[in-house]
Scaffold this active site. Sequence first.
Site, PDB file in Angstrom:
ATOM      1  N   HIS A   1       3.414 -31.883   1.068  1.00  0.00           N
ATOM      2  CA  HIS A   1       4.139 -30.768   0.426  1.00  0.00           C
ATOM      3  C   HIS A   1       5.245 -31.272  -0.504  1.00  0.00           C
ATOM      4  O   HIS A   1       5.353 -30.815  -1.636  1.00  0.00           O
ATOM      5  CB  HIS A   1       4.778 -29.853   1.479  1.00  0.00           C
ATOM      6  CG  HIS A   1       3.861 -28.800   2.025  1.00  0.00           C
ATOM      7  ND1 HIS A   1       3.211 -27.886   1.238  1.00  0.00           N
ATOM      8  CD2 HIS A   1       3.500 -28.509   3.300  1.00  0.00           C
ATOM      9  CE1 HIS A   1       2.482 -27.076   2.004  1.00  0.00           C
ATOM     10  NE2 HIS A   1       2.634 -27.434   3.270  1.00  0.00           N
TER      11      HIS A   1
ATOM     12  N   HIS B   1       1.163 -33.986   6.711  1.00  0.00           N
ATOM     13  CA  HIS B   1       0.940 -32.683   6.042  1.00  0.00           C
ATOM     14  C   HIS B   1       2.204 -32.276   5.263  1.00  0.00           C
ATOM     15  O   HIS B   1       2.118 -31.860   4.108  1.00  0.00           O
ATOM     16  CB  HIS B   1       0.589 -31.645   7.121  1.00  0.00           C
ATOM     17  CG  HIS B   1       0.441 -30.238   6.624  1.00  0.00           C
ATOM     18  ND1 HIS B   1      -0.757 -29.561   6.622  1.00  0.00           N
ATOM     19  CD2 HIS B   1       1.348 -29.366   6.117  1.00  0.00           C
ATOM     20  CE1 HIS B   1      -0.581 -28.343   6.126  1.00  0.00           C
ATOM     21  NE2 HIS B   1       0.691 -28.195   5.828  1.00  0.00           N
TER      22      HIS B   1
ATOM     23  N   GLY C   1       5.949 -27.025  11.455  1.00  0.00           N
ATOM     24  CA  GLY C   1       6.625 -27.853  10.464  1.00  0.00           C
ATOM     25  C   GLY C   1       6.825 -27.057   9.197  1.00  0.00           C
ATOM     26  O   GLY C   1       6.101 -26.081   8.948  1.00  0.00           O
TER      27      GLY C   1
HETATM   28 ZN   LIG Z   1       1.825 -26.669   4.973  1.00  0.00          ZN
END
Ligand SMILES: [Zn+2]
Length: 177
Positions: free
Chosen positions: A148, A144, A46
């Site tokens: 960000h 996750h 990702g």
């Molecule tokens: Zn990351």
Amino acid sequence: MTVLNVLIAPHSTLSTKAAVVTVFDDALRQQLNDMTETMYADNGIGLAANQVGILKRIIVMDIGDDNSLTRDPNPIKQKLFYFINPEIEWTSDEKVVFEEGCLSVPGQGIPVERSASLRLRYHDETGKEKTETFHGLQARCILHEIDHINGKTMLDYLSKLKKDLAVRKIMKHYSSR
Ligand SMILES: [Zn+2]
């Protein structure tokens, strides 16, 4: 397509909240292509736009065809997702602790507790709104990457002492690219 530089923590762009996407044009689709190329080049599963210096709420994800947390690190089949302006509508009460890695936090594995499942509303690359439920590694990866675009990395799950130590290690071993 272009492989972009991945920013390494600590970097101000990694701790900045990204902006909502309002225009779904060819320039946006080019950025999605470049991010995908970068993710594949670095063997990531990702990538969030902040990580390549773009402050937009864009995520690309491809964990392959095995959604288990202990999957083979090299997925055989590609299963690519673009998430633009992702909004979490629901998360499960069931939580899982699992050690994560991050292209922007090299050399570190950090255990993070996250919801096992979630429902996500997002736009695709044409601006069409979609809602989908995710589990397993996909759910973990989405949470996750949403961190960000909210200006958070997995280092923020550590105590200040452990975070300072990790940052020092990264700065010593990985010059910023
Ligand atoms: Zn990351």
